[in-house]
Write a protein that holds these residues in place. Structure first.
Motif, PDB file in Angstrom:
ATOM      1  N   LEU A   9       7.785  -6.389   5.683  1.00 33.98           N
ATOM      2  CA  LEU A   9       6.568  -6.184   4.785  1.00 33.98           C
ATOM      3  C   LEU A   9       5.945  -4.662   5.278  1.00 33.98           C
ATOM      4  CD1 LEU A   9       4.446  -6.624   2.585  1.00 33.98           C
ATOM      5  CD2 LEU A   9       2.998  -7.633   4.404  1.00 33.98           C
ATOM      6  N   LEU A  10       5.823  -4.217   6.564  1.00 32.05           N
ATOM      7  CA  LEU A  10       5.289  -3.290   6.935  1.00 32.05           C
ATOM      8  C   LEU A  10       6.542  -2.079   6.888  1.00 32.05           C
ATOM      9  CD1 LEU A  10       2.948  -1.861   8.563  1.00 32.05           C
ATOM     10  CD2 LEU A  10       4.375  -2.337  10.682  1.00 32.05           C
ATOM     11  N   GLN A  11       7.581  -2.320   7.130  1.00 32.51           N
ATOM     12  CA  GLN A  11       8.647  -1.166   6.543  1.00 32.51           C
ATOM     13  C   GLN A  11       8.915  -0.756   5.155  1.00 32.51           C
ATOM     14  OE1 GLN A  11      12.048  -2.835   8.680  1.00 32.51           O
ATOM     15  NE2 GLN A  11      11.513  -2.032  10.754  1.00 32.51           N
ATOM     16  N   THR A 109       7.832   2.006  -6.990  1.00 35.70           N
ATOM     17  CA  THR A 109       8.703   0.642  -6.857  1.00 35.70           C
ATOM     18  C   THR A 109       9.906   0.980  -6.237  1.00 35.70           C
ATOM     19  OG1 THR A 109       7.410  -0.108  -8.935  1.00 35.70           O
ATOM     20  CG2 THR A 109       9.530  -0.934  -8.763  1.00 35.70           C
ATOM     21  N   LEU A 110      10.595   2.271  -6.899  1.00 36.18           N
ATOM     22  CA  LEU A 110      11.851   2.728  -6.312  1.00 36.18           C
ATOM     23  C   LEU A 110      11.765   2.583  -4.878  1.00 36.18           C
ATOM     24  CD1 LEU A 110      13.214   5.094  -9.209  1.00 36.18           C
ATOM     25  CD2 LEU A 110      13.971   2.636  -8.555  1.00 36.18           C
ATOM     26  N   ALA A 111      10.838   3.216  -4.227  1.00 38.40           N
ATOM     27  CA  ALA A 111      10.580   3.367  -2.889  1.00 38.40           C
ATOM     28  C   ALA A 111      10.308   2.070  -2.049  1.00 38.40           C
ATOM     29  CB  ALA A 111       9.479   4.425  -2.307  1.00 38.40           C
ATOM     30  N   TRP A 112       9.845   1.092  -2.725  1.00 42.25           N
ATOM     31  CA  TRP A 112       9.314  -0.172  -1.931  1.00 42.25           C
ATOM     32  C   TRP A 112      10.917  -0.829  -1.945  1.00 42.25           C
ATOM     33  CZ3 TRP A 112       5.482  -2.871  -0.122  1.00 42.25           C
ATOM     34  CH2 TRP A 112       5.495  -4.304   0.203  1.00 42.25           C
ATOM     35  N   ILE A 113      11.468  -1.049  -3.023  1.00 40.08           N
ATOM     36  CA  ILE A 113      12.878  -1.717  -3.414  1.00 40.08           C
ATOM     37  C   ILE A 113      13.925  -0.887  -1.912  1.00 40.08           C
ATOM     38  CG2 ILE A 113      15.212  -2.041  -4.770  1.00 40.08           C
ATOM     39  CD1 ILE A 113      13.081  -2.181  -7.009  1.00 40.08           C
ATOM     40  N   ALA A 114      13.911   0.197  -1.964  1.00 35.69           N
ATOM     41  CA  ALA A 114      14.764   0.979  -1.129  1.00 35.69           C
ATOM     42  C   ALA A 114      14.287   0.661   0.449  1.00 35.69           C
ATOM     43  CB  ALA A 114      14.822   2.523  -1.349  1.00 35.69           C
ATOM     44  N   GLN A 116      12.771  -1.955   1.444  1.00 36.26           N
ATOM     45  CA  GLN A 116      12.961  -3.181   1.515  1.00 36.26           C
ATOM     46  C   GLN A 116      14.495  -3.593   1.870  1.00 36.26           C
ATOM     47  OE1 GLN A 116      11.139  -5.960  -1.327  1.00 36.26           O
ATOM     48  NE2 GLN A 116      12.220  -7.644  -0.198  1.00 36.26           N
ATOM     49  N   ALA A 117      15.183  -2.821   1.042  1.00 33.83           N
ATOM     50  CA  ALA A 117      16.762  -2.992   1.395  1.00 33.83           C
ATOM     51  C   ALA A 117      17.200  -2.631   2.671  1.00 33.83           C
ATOM     52  CB  ALA A 117      17.386  -2.432   0.270  1.00 33.83           C
TER      53      ALA A 117
END
Length: 145
Positions: A9-11, A109-114, A116-117
């Motif tokens: 979550l933090l990352q 959203t794109l930053a979060w997905i990248a 999180q991956a």
């Protein structure tokens, strides 16, 4: 929330917040204070929605592992739909710049997905839960002696 989940979550949240801060500065320069407010609101919406989604997904993985993949697909579809609803609901607002809001929502959203991956790829998560007992019982092979 276990430490692995909190770490993921933090990352994901920190890079998203950084992208949101950059978007707020760019939006402030391009559209003034309304642009900065739109970018900040969008960043908060992304972190809130995606953070709740990650929490729900992690809980599902622990309690109902057989539903994990289906839940993940349903969750991401629901998140994208909710974000689309937010953009639609605020497209004519005067509270902030809707274009800055929408573009920051997309970038966040794109930053979060990248992020999180990347966090999942770097995490050392066990695929199989190790047994807590050590060799006390003989292993059953299915053959009778």
């Amino acid at each position: 929330m276990p430490s692995n989940d909190a770490r993921i979550l933090l990352q994901a949240a920190v890079p998203t917040a950084a992208v949101g801060a950059l978007a707020a500065v760019v939006s402030a320069v391009a559209a003034g204070a309304d642009g900065a407010i739109g970018a900040v609101v969008a960043t908060l919406v992304v972190i809130l929605f995606m953070g709740i989604g990650l929490y729900v997904l992690q809980r599902t993985a622990k309690t109902l592992p057989h539903l994990f993949q289906a839940m993940g697909l349903m969750l991401y579809a629901a998140q994208i739909l909710l974000l689309f609803i937010f953009v639609s609901a605020f497209k004519n607002t005067t509270l902030f710049n809707p274009r800055a809001f929408a573009l920051t929502l997309l970038a966040g959203t794109l930053a979060w997905i990248a992020a999180q991956a990347r966090a999942h790829m770097k995490a050392k998560i066990l695929y199989v839960e190790p047994d807590s007992t050590t060799g006390d019982k003989p292993e059953k092979t299915g053959h009778s002696s």
